[in-house]
Design an enzyme around this catalytic site. Structure first.
Site: not given
Ligand code: UD1
Ligand code: CA
Length: 470
Positions: A18, A81, A87, A152, A241, A401
């Site tokens: 996301r 993992q 999770t 949650g 997120n 230069y």
């Protein structure tokens, strides 16, 4: 008293889809520092002896490298993992590794932290590493938030009864979605409970993921005690997120940094109108005007003033100096009692000596400028070593230069260069020499000499009048 929890799992394997970034989410910077390092910094402050397992997966090499580039006293292991299955699965990888076996053998408490809460505070980590009560399976951190979208939801028996489970947004009923108490992905578990619990997780949910949050229901089913702690500063636990939440987190972190400096004696002309990385050091009696951005290892010495819309990255400024409006500096050093700008450009490796002046529309690159030297207007000084008490007039250019290589210009002490001169490098202006305005210098100017390198003026009497009459 039991000792605090020092086994800590940090979840940092996720993709962060996301975020729409090529960087793994945990490495996206907030105020110049990757999210994951903000978290490790806070853990380091709270538990310098912690034994950490960072769960890595997506772009793991980059994540490991970022952590290993830091000097932490904590003992940090990386657990892979390989597939991001949620999770709960991430924690299972940690618990089934040697790191997890040690935690189980030693009957430790294990703190779990997500890698995307960069606003976490030291107090919060300290609080959550307090030992669990005897017999508790876990301690759950929750918060009451105005907008629970994406979190949650904490389901309790009755309104304020014991916690029964956590339901993820995507699995929640419309009624459950109204609940404003949310889980934050921060928990402390008994290692034994955690080990058995993650092994038993199932992925029969909307996202087909193994949810760590399901361990709450698991503890309830096993009639194990759950402690809850409600954190009453919601901004400490804001997750990142998506890019909008990233910008909000950066704003909060910035105002914390500004507040810390303001309380220590820095004067912000317009509070929260400056952006200051947490790594920046600012002395007392420094005044900072709005629109200023100070990044990286920048340091501002006592009594200095930073004008409006100044950008400094990794620049060390001495005491009582003034960087005026619109100036831009990178990887450079500015001494004490120096004036820079307005609208000056210090490119990398510029070193400006004490009491010197770099004026408007002057660009300095990879050059050392001595003390009491003035380059006050419209000039380019690159690859040069300029001594002390030098005066460089308006419109001086080092022609450094040749199309293939860069060459050096040396201007020794007490040199005076008139306006609109060029130094075709490599070239040296020796001590005490003078250069007439409009000169293009291609050879050494000898000590105390006057160099004039321009064609002589010819006046043609009446010529202009003649043209006009045509
Ligand atoms: C999670 C919680 C949610 C909580 C929220 C708080 C679950 C199922 N949900 O949701 O209840 O309100 O955090 O911020 O736990 N990660 C891995 N491996 C994986 C998946 C994720 O290491 O397989 C890591 C991510 O890199 C991230 C952290 O775990 O650092 C959290 O993952 P994320 O996808 O952001 O979870 P949320 O949807 O925010
Ligand atoms: Ca998250």
């Amino acid at each position: 008293m039991a000792s605090p929890t020092t086994s800590i799992i940090i979840l940092a394997a996720g993709l962060g889809k996301r975020m729409f970034s090529s960087l793994p989410k945990v490495l996206i910077p907030v105020c110049g520092r990757p999210m994951l390092l903000h978290i490790l910094d806070r853990v380091q402050e709270a538990q310098p002896q912690a034994r950490i397992a960072v769960v890595v997966g997506h772009q793991k090499d980059k994540v490991i490298e970022a952590v290993q580039s830091q000097k932490y006293s904590m003992k940090i292991s990386f657990i892979e993992q390989t597939e991001q299955k949620g999770t709960g699965h991430a924690v299972k990888c940690a618990m089934q590794s040697d790191w997890g076996k040690t935690a189980v053998d030693k009957k430790e408490h294990v703190l779990v932290l997500p890698g995307d809460l960069p606003l976490l505070t030291t107090e919060l980590v300290r609080d959550m590493t307090e030992p669990l009560k005897r017999g508790s399976a876990l301690k759950l951190l929750t918060a009451i938030v105005a907008d629970p979208l994406g979190y949650g939801r904490v389901i309790r028996r009755g309104k304020k009864g014991p916690v029964l489970r956590i339901v993820e947004e995507k699995d929640a009923s419309p009624l459950e979605r109204l609940i404003q108490e949310v889980g934050l992905s921060i928990y402390t578990f008994g290692a034994q409970f955690l080990n058995v619990g993650v092994a038993a997780l199932k992925n029969d949910n909307a996202q087909k993921e193994y949810y760590l949050t399901d361990l709450i229901g698991h503890a309830v089913a096993k009639k194990r005690a759950i402690e809850t702690r409600t954190w009453d500063i919601p901004e400490d636990v804001r997750g990142v997120n998506n890019p909008y939440e990233l910008a909000v987190a950066a704003k909060i972190l910035n105002s914390r940094v500004i507040k810390r400096h303001a309380l220590a004696g820095v004067r912000f002309v317009s509070i929260n109108d400056a952006r200051v990385d947490p790594t920046v050091k600012i002395g007392q009696d420094v005044t900072i005007y709005p629109g200023t951005i100070l990044e990286g290892s920048t340091e501002i010495g006592a009594g200095s003033t930073i004008g409006m819309n100044v950008y400094l990255k990794n620049v060390r400024v001495g005491e009582r100096s003034e960087i005026k409006a619109g100036s831009y500096g990178e990887n450079s050093v500015v001494g004490s009692d120096v004036r820079v700008g307005p609208y000056a450009h210090l490119r990398p490796d510029s070193d400006i000596g004490n009491h010197s002046k770099i004026g408007n529309f002057v660009e300095i690159k990879k050059s050392k400028i001595g003390e009491h030297t003035s380059i006050a207007h419209l000039s380019y000084v690159g690859d040069a070593v300029v001594g002390s008490n030098v005066n460089i007039g308006c419109g001086f250019v080092t022609c450094n230069y040749d199309g293939a290589k860069k060459h050096q210009t040396v201007v020794e002490d007490n040199v005076f260069i008139g306006s609109d001169c060029q130094a075709v490098a490599p070239v040296t202006f020796k001590k005490g020499s003078y250069v007439a305005s409009g000169s293009t210098i291609t050879e050494t100017v000898e000590e105390d000499a006057l160099a004039i390198a321009r064609s002589r003026q010819i006046n043609k009497p009446g010529y202009a009048k003649k043209i006009r009459q045509k």
